[in-house]
Design a protein around this motif. Structure first.
Motif, PDB file in Angstrom:
ATOM      1  N   ARG A  47      49.219 -29.372 -90.989  1.00 52.24           N
ATOM      2  CA  ARG A  47      50.241 -30.387 -91.238  1.00 52.24           C
ATOM      3  C   ARG A  47      50.793 -30.928 -89.929  1.00 52.24           C
ATOM      4  NH1 ARG A  47      53.888 -27.984 -96.282  1.00 52.24           N
ATOM      5  NH2 ARG A  47      52.203 -28.017 -97.828  1.00 52.24           N
ATOM      6  N   TRP A  50      48.436 -33.556 -88.624  1.00 49.95           N
ATOM      7  CA  TRP A  50      48.525 -34.835 -89.333  1.00 49.95           C
ATOM      8  C   TRP A  50      49.845 -35.530 -89.056  1.00 49.95           C
ATOM      9  CZ3 TRP A  50      44.409 -37.180 -90.695  1.00 49.95           C
ATOM     10  CH2 TRP A  50      43.269 -36.454 -91.056  1.00 49.95           C
ATOM     11  N   VAL A  53      49.317 -37.343 -85.936  1.00 51.54           N
ATOM     12  CA  VAL A  53      48.574 -38.583 -86.181  1.00 51.54           C
ATOM     13  C   VAL A  53      49.523 -39.666 -86.678  1.00 51.54           C
ATOM     14  CG1 VAL A  53      46.824 -39.675 -87.647  1.00 51.54           C
ATOM     15  CG2 VAL A  53      46.362 -37.451 -86.593  1.00 51.54           C
ATOM     16  N   VAL A 168      43.422 -33.456 -85.095  1.00 50.55           N
ATOM     17  CA  VAL A 168      43.130 -32.821 -86.390  1.00 50.55           C
ATOM     18  C   VAL A 168      41.736 -32.216 -86.461  1.00 50.55           C
ATOM     19  CG1 VAL A 168      44.739 -34.317 -87.618  1.00 50.55           C
ATOM     20  CG2 VAL A 168      42.362 -35.018 -87.380  1.00 50.55           C
ATOM     21  N   GLY A 172      38.318 -34.245 -89.611  1.00 49.71           N
ATOM     22  CA  GLY A 172      39.265 -35.259 -90.071  1.00 49.71           C
ATOM     23  C   GLY A 172      39.384 -36.428 -89.131  1.00 49.71           C
ATOM     24  N   ARG A 175      39.242 -40.102 -90.641  1.00 58.13           N
ATOM     25  CA  ARG A 175      40.461 -40.400 -91.396  1.00 58.13           C
ATOM     26  C   ARG A 175      41.644 -40.614 -90.456  1.00 58.13           C
ATOM     27  NH1 ARG A 175      43.790 -36.260 -95.275  1.00 58.13           N
ATOM     28  NH2 ARG A 175      45.363 -37.749 -96.027  1.00 58.13           N
ATOM     29  N   ALA A 176      41.740 -39.798 -89.408  1.00 54.00           N
ATOM     30  CA  ALA A 176      42.850 -39.932 -88.460  1.00 54.00           C
ATOM     31  C   ALA A 176      42.819 -41.288 -87.775  1.00 54.00           C
ATOM     32  CB  ALA A 176      42.790 -38.808 -87.427  1.00 54.00           C
TER      33      ALA A 176
END
Length: 431
Positions: A47, A50, A53, A168, A172, A175-176
């Motif tokens: 977490r 993210w 990010v 991340v 990931g 997506r980041a």
């Protein structure tokens, strides 16, 4: 996990993996993260990672907001500083050229700097630029402040674009990067209409002061959330040259430049198109800007899933759709509801094309992501200026309909180039 696959001939569509569409203040030299950084690195996929990010995406938001803010304020700025509207337009053009120069220079000179420190210092530089514009007594000082912002812009994208996977983990990473790209679209949502709305409400100086305050809030959030991010340690001229000499990267640069030329040939003149050709009110145009930007946010978030299936194929298909939408606007732009729908779809699909230009280069040179990002920033900023220039020439000599037709066929050429590239190169695959 990234598997490097330098360009090799193939007749299969590649399975492939942002942004941003753009020198810098000195940052603190890196020491070991545990010593220098007040935050520690987050576990990949945690977490905390993210959240970091998200903090970077907020930085992208405020940078793009600052970049687009003057567009809705140019008449007020011109009147307030007693300059012509054309001269005031340099506030929009100057940052692009500064960014194109600063990106590679920052890359070459930033090898020892912790990326957390660099991001924070660059945020503070954006704050200073906005504050100076808000208080500047002369237009020359305003231009100097915007030049400083442009230099910061190039440095910012060089650092920020590859930072998502570091926060991340590789799994990931795509997506980041697309979340950071969503911050770009968010900045567009706010920057364009906010310039008009706040300018009418409190004046252009207080509008830039508000942007400075927003930047300060973002820097505070980043100070709390960002962990130490050590540099890659590869910031040599040979790394920049190494990116450019790769066939996969050259194809990506060419496709990215052509699609940006087409995009900004049209986008630079979207306001007169909607007001003079579609005959929409200023308020409706501002609303459509918000719709366009929200579509871009959604497109950026969807792009991550598409890129896992293949970056080049996703780029080619999305660019084809953008081309069709621009040509559709040129032919049906006099129908208000249809023009609004086409504009919303344009924002949605551009949200895929825009990060695709960077992801292509990052996957073409996965060992040197910051070098690839620096090359991409310079390439796209030059293309952006070329597109705006082409639009200016066309709008002066032809019609707005011709501007959008030209833009559409230019974007279509980028889609064709990407389709051809898919037959000769493959990129690093992202799981």
């Amino acid at each position: 996990m990234i598997e490097n696959a330098e360009a090799t001939p193939t007749h299969h569509a590649p399975q492939v993996r942002v942004v941003t569409a753009s020198s810098c203040a000195a940052a603190v030299p890196t020491q070991p993260a545990a010593v220098r950084a007040p935050a520690t690195a987050a576990e990949p996929g945690s977490r905390r990672g993210w959240a970091s990010v998200g903090a970077v995406a907020l930085g992208a938001f405020v940078v793009v907001m600052t970049e687009t803010l003057p567009v809705g304020l140019l008449p007020q700025i011109a009147d307030g500083l007693n300059v012509s509207l054309g001269l005031a337009g340099l506030m929009v053009l100057v940052p692009g050229f500064s960014a194109a120069v600063s990106a590679p220079l920052f890359f070459l000179g930033s090898g020892r700097f912790n990326r957390r420190s660099a991001i924070l210092v660059l945020g503070l530089t954006v704050l200073v630029s906005n504050a100076v514009v808000a208080m500047a007594p002369t237009f020359v000082l305003v231009l100097i402040a915007r030049m400083l912002f442009g230099a910061t812009l190039g440095a910012f994208w060089t650092v920020v674009s590859p930072v998502g996977p570091k926060l991340v983990g590789p799994a990931g990473g795509t997506r980041a990067i697309t979340i950071i790209a969503a911050g770009i679209s968010g900045g567009t949502v706010v920057g364009l209409p906010a310039g008009q709305f706040l300018g009418d409400l409190v004046g252009w100086r207080l509008t830039f002061a508000t942007a400075a305050a927003a930047t300060l809030i973002v820097v505070v959030v980043q100070t709390v959330l960002l962990p130490g991010i050590p540099p890659d340690g590869r910031t040599h001229l040979r790394d920049l040259v190494g990116v450019v000499t790769r066939r996969a990267a050259r194809f990506g640069m060419a496709a990215g430049a052509v699609v940006f030329i087409g995009q900004f040939t049209a986008w630079t003149y979207i306001t007169p198109f909607l007001m003079d050709h579609t005959h929409l009110s200023s308020g409706m145009v501002s609303l459509l800007y918000v719709v366009y930007g929200c579509g871009g946010i959604v497109g950026s978030l969807v792009a991550g899933s598409l890129f896992k299936r293949g970056v080049i194929g996703s780029f080619a298909r999305s660019a084809t759709v953008v081309a069709a939408l621009l040509i559709g606007l040129a032919n049906a732009g006099t129908i208000p509801w249809l023009a609004g729908l086409l504009l919303a779809l344009w924002g949605l699909v551009w949200g895929v094309v825009n990060p695709g230009t960077l992801v292509w280069l990052l996957d073409a040179a996965p060992e040197t992501p910051e070098a690839a990002s620096a090359v991409n920033v310079t390439n796209l900023q030059v293309a952006l200026a070329a597109g705006s220039g082409l639009g200016a020439i066309l709008v002066s000599s032809t019609t707005l309909q011709t501007v959008f037709l030209t833009a559409g066929f230019t974007v279509l050429a980028a889609a064709v180039l990407a389709t051809v590239a898919a037959r000769f190169i493959t990129l690093a695959r992202r799981e």
